[in-house]
Structure formats: C-alpha cells, structure tokens
Design a protein around this motif. Sequence first.
Motif, PDB file in Angstrom:
ATOM      1  N   ASN A   2       0.861  -1.181   0.000  1.00 53.22           N
ATOM      2  CA  ASN A   2       0.000   0.000   0.000  1.00 53.22           C
ATOM      3  C   ASN A   2       0.903   1.238   0.000  1.00 53.22           C
ATOM      4  O   ASN A   2       1.647   1.458   0.955  1.00 53.22           O
ATOM      5  CB  ASN A   2      -0.888  -0.042   1.246  1.00 53.22           C
ATOM      6  N   TYR A   3       0.847   2.034  -1.053  1.00 54.50           N
ATOM      7  CA  TYR A   3       1.710   3.209  -1.175  1.00 54.50           C
ATOM      8  C   TYR A   3       1.035   4.508  -0.750  1.00 54.50           C
ATOM      9  O   TYR A   3       1.501   5.584  -1.100  1.00 54.50           O
ATOM     10  CB  TYR A   3       2.254   3.317  -2.610  1.00 54.50           C
ATOM     11  N   LYS A   4      -0.039   4.406   0.013  1.00 55.97           N
ATOM     12  CA  LYS A   4      -0.641   5.612   0.594  1.00 55.97           C
ATOM     13  C   LYS A   4       0.364   6.221   1.558  1.00 55.97           C
ATOM     14  O   LYS A   4       1.043   5.513   2.310  1.00 55.97           O
ATOM     15  CB  LYS A   4      -1.933   5.288   1.344  1.00 55.97           C
ATOM     16  N   PHE A   5       0.465   7.551   1.557  1.00 54.72           N
ATOM     17  CA  PHE A   5       1.470   8.217   2.373  1.00 54.72           C
ATOM     18  C   PHE A   5       1.390   7.817   3.840  1.00 54.72           C
ATOM     19  O   PHE A   5       2.417   7.517   4.466  1.00 54.72           O
ATOM     20  CB  PHE A   5       1.379   9.742   2.239  1.00 54.72           C
ATOM     21  N   ASP A   6       0.205   7.824   4.409  1.00 52.87           N
ATOM     22  CA  ASP A   6       0.066   7.507   5.836  1.00 52.87           C
ATOM     23  C   ASP A   6       0.588   6.112   6.160  1.00 52.87           C
ATOM     24  O   ASP A   6       1.184   5.895   7.219  1.00 52.87           O
ATOM     25  CB  ASP A   6      -1.381   7.662   6.297  1.00 52.87           C
ATOM     26  N   ASN A   7       0.371   5.151   5.270  1.00 50.91           N
ATOM     27  CA  ASN A   7       0.887   3.800   5.474  1.00 50.91           C
ATOM     28  C   ASN A   7       2.411   3.784   5.415  1.00 50.91           C
ATOM     29  O   ASN A   7       3.067   3.175   6.263  1.00 50.91           O
ATOM     30  CB  ASN A   7       0.300   2.847   4.433  1.00 50.91           C
ATOM     31  N   LEU A   8       2.982   4.455   4.424  1.00 53.33           N
ATOM     32  CA  LEU A   8       4.443   4.504   4.290  1.00 53.33           C
ATOM     33  C   LEU A   8       5.081   5.193   5.493  1.00 53.33           C
ATOM     34  O   LEU A   8       6.103   4.722   6.009  1.00 53.33           O
ATOM     35  CB  LEU A   8       4.829   5.227   2.992  1.00 53.33           C
ATOM     36  N   LEU A   9       4.486   6.285   5.941  1.00 60.01           N
ATOM     37  CA  LEU A   9       5.037   7.005   7.082  1.00 60.01           C
ATOM     38  C   LEU A   9       4.958   6.146   8.345  1.00 60.01           C
ATOM     39  O   LEU A   9       5.895   6.122   9.148  1.00 60.01           O
ATOM     40  CB  LEU A   9       4.318   8.330   7.288  1.00 60.01           C
ATOM     41  N   LYS A  10       3.868   5.432   8.518  1.00 60.07           N
ATOM     42  CA  LYS A  10       3.721   4.554   9.680  1.00 60.07           C
ATOM     43  C   LYS A  10       4.850   3.516   9.709  1.00 60.07           C
ATOM     44  O   LYS A  10       5.457   3.269  10.758  1.00 60.07           O
ATOM     45  CB  LYS A  10       2.361   3.859   9.631  1.00 60.07           C
ATOM     46  N   LYS A  50      19.216   0.342   5.378  1.00 57.45           N
ATOM     47  CA  LYS A  50      18.610  -0.983   5.216  1.00 57.45           C
ATOM     48  C   LYS A  50      17.742  -1.089   3.962  1.00 57.45           C
ATOM     49  O   LYS A  50      17.400  -2.186   3.535  1.00 57.45           O
ATOM     50  CB  LYS A  50      17.840  -1.388   6.464  1.00 57.45           C
ATOM     51  N   TYR A  51      17.406   0.046   3.373  1.00 59.89           N
ATOM     52  CA  TYR A  51      16.568   0.037   2.168  1.00 59.89           C
ATOM     53  C   TYR A  51      17.385   0.033   0.875  1.00 59.89           C
ATOM     54  O   TYR A  51      16.808  -0.105  -0.203  1.00 59.89           O
ATOM     55  CB  TYR A  51      15.593   1.216   2.196  1.00 59.89           C
ATOM     56  N   ILE A  52      18.696   0.185   0.978  1.00 65.25           N
ATOM     57  CA  ILE A  52      19.540   0.185  -0.219  1.00 65.25           C
ATOM     58  C   ILE A  52      19.391  -1.162  -0.921  1.00 65.25           C
ATOM     59  O   ILE A  52      19.542  -2.222  -0.320  1.00 65.25           O
ATOM     60  CB  ILE A  52      21.015   0.457   0.128  1.00 65.25           C
ATOM     61  N   GLY A  53      19.068  -1.110  -2.190  1.00 64.31           N
ATOM     62  CA  GLY A  53      18.901  -2.316  -2.989  1.00 64.31           C
ATOM     63  C   GLY A  53      17.519  -2.941  -2.915  1.00 64.31           C
ATOM     64  O   GLY A  53      17.234  -3.902  -3.632  1.00 64.31           O
ATOM     65  N   SER A  54      16.653  -2.413  -2.070  1.00 65.14           N
ATOM     66  CA  SER A  54      15.296  -2.956  -1.972  1.00 65.14           C
ATOM     67  C   SER A  54      14.432  -2.374  -3.098  1.00 65.14           C
ATOM     68  O   SER A  54      14.743  -1.311  -3.633  1.00 65.14           O
ATOM     69  CB  SER A  54      14.675  -2.630  -0.615  1.00 65.14           C
ATOM     70  N   PRO A  55      13.355  -3.039  -3.446  1.00 62.32           N
ATOM     71  CA  PRO A  55      12.475  -2.513  -4.503  1.00 62.32           C
ATOM     72  C   PRO A  55      11.882  -1.140  -4.152  1.00 62.32           C
ATOM     73  O   PRO A  55      11.564  -0.363  -5.041  1.00 62.32           O
ATOM     74  CB  PRO A  55      11.361  -3.558  -4.608  1.00 62.32           C
ATOM     75  N   ASP A  56      11.754  -0.853  -2.866  1.00 58.18           N
ATOM     76  CA  ASP A  56      11.167   0.411  -2.416  1.00 58.18           C
ATOM     77  C   ASP A  56      12.214   1.427  -1.974  1.00 58.18           C
ATOM     78  O   ASP A  56      11.894   2.395  -1.279  1.00 58.18           O
ATOM     79  CB  ASP A  56      10.199   0.153  -1.253  1.00 58.18           C
ATOM     80  N   GLU A  57      13.448   1.244  -2.392  1.00 63.46           N
ATOM     81  CA  GLU A  57      14.543   2.115  -1.950  1.00 63.46           C
ATOM     82  C   GLU A  57      14.249   3.591  -2.187  1.00 63.46           C
ATOM     83  O   GLU A  57      14.417   4.417  -1.289  1.00 63.46           O
ATOM     84  CB  GLU A  57      15.847   1.741  -2.663  1.00 63.46           C
ATOM     85  N   VAL A  58      13.807   3.955  -3.368  1.00 64.45           N
ATOM     86  CA  VAL A  58      13.577   5.366  -3.688  1.00 64.45           C
ATOM     87  C   VAL A  58      12.524   5.985  -2.771  1.00 64.45           C
ATOM     88  O   VAL A  58      12.634   7.148  -2.378  1.00 64.45           O
ATOM     89  CB  VAL A  58      13.222   5.561  -5.181  1.00 64.45           C
ATOM     90  N   ILE A  59      11.541   5.192  -2.396  1.00 67.21           N
ATOM     91  CA  ILE A  59      10.484   5.679  -1.513  1.00 67.21           C
ATOM     92  C   ILE A  59      11.007   5.871  -0.094  1.00 67.21           C
ATOM     93  O   ILE A  59      10.927   6.969   0.475  1.00 67.21           O
ATOM     94  CB  ILE A  59       9.273   4.715  -1.510  1.00 67.21           C
ATOM     95  N   PHE A  60      11.564   4.813   0.480  1.00 68.43           N
ATOM     96  CA  PHE A  60      11.928   4.880   1.893  1.00 68.43           C
ATOM     97  C   PHE A  60      13.172   5.711   2.160  1.00 68.43           C
ATOM     98  O   PHE A  60      13.263   6.362   3.194  1.00 68.43           O
ATOM     99  CB  PHE A  60      12.039   3.481   2.497  1.00 68.43           C
ATOM    100  N   ARG A  61      14.106   5.751   1.247  1.00 67.78           N
ATOM    101  CA  ARG A  61      15.280   6.609   1.491  1.00 67.78           C
ATOM    102  C   ARG A  61      14.884   8.084   1.428  1.00 67.78           C
ATOM    103  O   ARG A  61      15.349   8.888   2.220  1.00 67.78           O
ATOM    104  CB  ARG A  61      16.402   6.272   0.529  1.00 67.78           C
ATOM    105  N   ASN A  62      14.013   8.434   0.501  1.00 71.46           N
ATOM    106  CA  ASN A  62      13.518   9.814   0.445  1.00 71.46           C
ATOM    107  C   ASN A  62      12.629  10.133   1.640  1.00 71.46           C
ATOM    108  O   ASN A  62      12.675  11.248   2.172  1.00 71.46           O
ATOM    109  CB  ASN A  62      12.765  10.067  -0.863  1.00 71.46           C
ATOM    110  N   LEU A  63      11.846   9.179   2.079  1.00 76.54           N
ATOM    111  CA  LEU A  63      10.985   9.398   3.236  1.00 76.54           C
ATOM    112  C   LEU A  63      11.821   9.612   4.496  1.00 76.54           C
ATOM    113  O   LEU A  63      11.567  10.541   5.268  1.00 76.54           O
ATOM    114  CB  LEU A  63      10.022   8.226   3.398  1.00 76.54           C
ATOM    115  N   HIS A  64      12.842   8.794   4.686  1.00 73.82           N
ATOM    116  CA  HIS A  64      13.705   8.968   5.859  1.00 73.82           C
ATOM    117  C   HIS A  64      14.496  10.276   5.788  1.00 73.82           C
ATOM    118  O   HIS A  64      14.710  10.927   6.815  1.00 73.82           O
ATOM    119  CB  HIS A  64      14.625   7.762   6.038  1.00 73.82           C
ATOM    120  N   GLN A  65      14.898  10.673   4.610  1.00 76.13           N
ATOM    121  CA  GLN A  65      15.580  11.963   4.465  1.00 76.13           C
ATOM    122  C   GLN A  65      14.632  13.107   4.836  1.00 76.13           C
ATOM    123  O   GLN A  65      15.044  14.099   5.445  1.00 76.13           O
ATOM    124  CB  GLN A  65      16.102  12.141   3.032  1.00 76.13           C
ATOM    125  N   SER A  66      13.382  12.968   4.501  1.00 79.60           N
ATOM    126  CA  SER A  66      12.387  13.995   4.836  1.00 79.60           C
ATOM    127  C   SER A  66      12.113  14.037   6.334  1.00 79.60           C
ATOM    128  O   SER A  66      11.961  15.117   6.910  1.00 79.60           O
ATOM    129  CB  SER A  66      11.097  13.742   4.057  1.00 79.60           C
TER     130      SER A  66
END
Length: 127
Positions: A2-10, A50-66
């Motif tokens: 689920n790529y809804k923002f609230d789910n990703l942030l959680k 831990k997200y480097i190389g994962s399919p969701d790397e671009v999402i979670f690395r940017n989210l953690h940077q934010s």
Amino acid sequence: MNYKFDNLLKIALKDWPVDIDLSEIHYSKNDPSKYTVKGLGIMSDLISEKYIGSPDEVIFRNLHQSIYAVLHAAAPNVWAIKISNIRHASVRNRFEKHLKIGVENSEIGYSREDILLCSKYFHENSD
C-alpha cells in the motif's frame, strides 16, 4: 504494498527511536544559521541504509531523508522530540518535493523502476 502516504510514514516511523535527542547542536562559525545536530545525521543514514537495494529504496530513502529534515529543522527549538509528534504534513511536503525533483531531473539518476514507483505513489495519493 500500500503506497498511501500515511501507510508509508507509519512503516518509516517504526524505524526511528521513540525519543530523539536534539540537545547537542553545533553552529557554523562562518554562518550561524547553519548547524548540525550531534548524531542525527548518522542515525538517519543508518536507518535508511537498510533500504539500499530494496524494490522500495527510492520511496523509503527519500521518506527517511524527509523525516531527518523535519527533525533537523525542529532542533533549535526543542531539546528532544518524540518521533510520533512530528507533523505528517511537513514530512509529506518535503517527501513529495524530493520525489518530483528526482523524477523530473535525469541527472539525479532515478532508474526506470524508480520513476514508475514514484508514479504509482503519486497515483495512489492523488486524493
């Protein structure tokens, strides 16, 4: 996923400690508007690694940077913060801005898969 923002942030907030110490700030001698928070950058890097190389790397690395950026911005005003107290809208604004820049600027180096994942994110969050 689920790529809804609230789910990703959680999911992302679970990677962070409950309490973040922001008490030790070091200001630049040349520009007092610039500063570092002892340990915050290293913590952020370790969390997002831990997200480097994962399919969701671009999402979670940017989210953690934010998340890091919101915490860093709060540091001059508080000694510590509970990760659950950060404003979701502040994280989301930074996060989406970074994703858009990455998609629009080929020099950043997003792969085709990264761009498709960003498109999926924006499609699921177009409400």
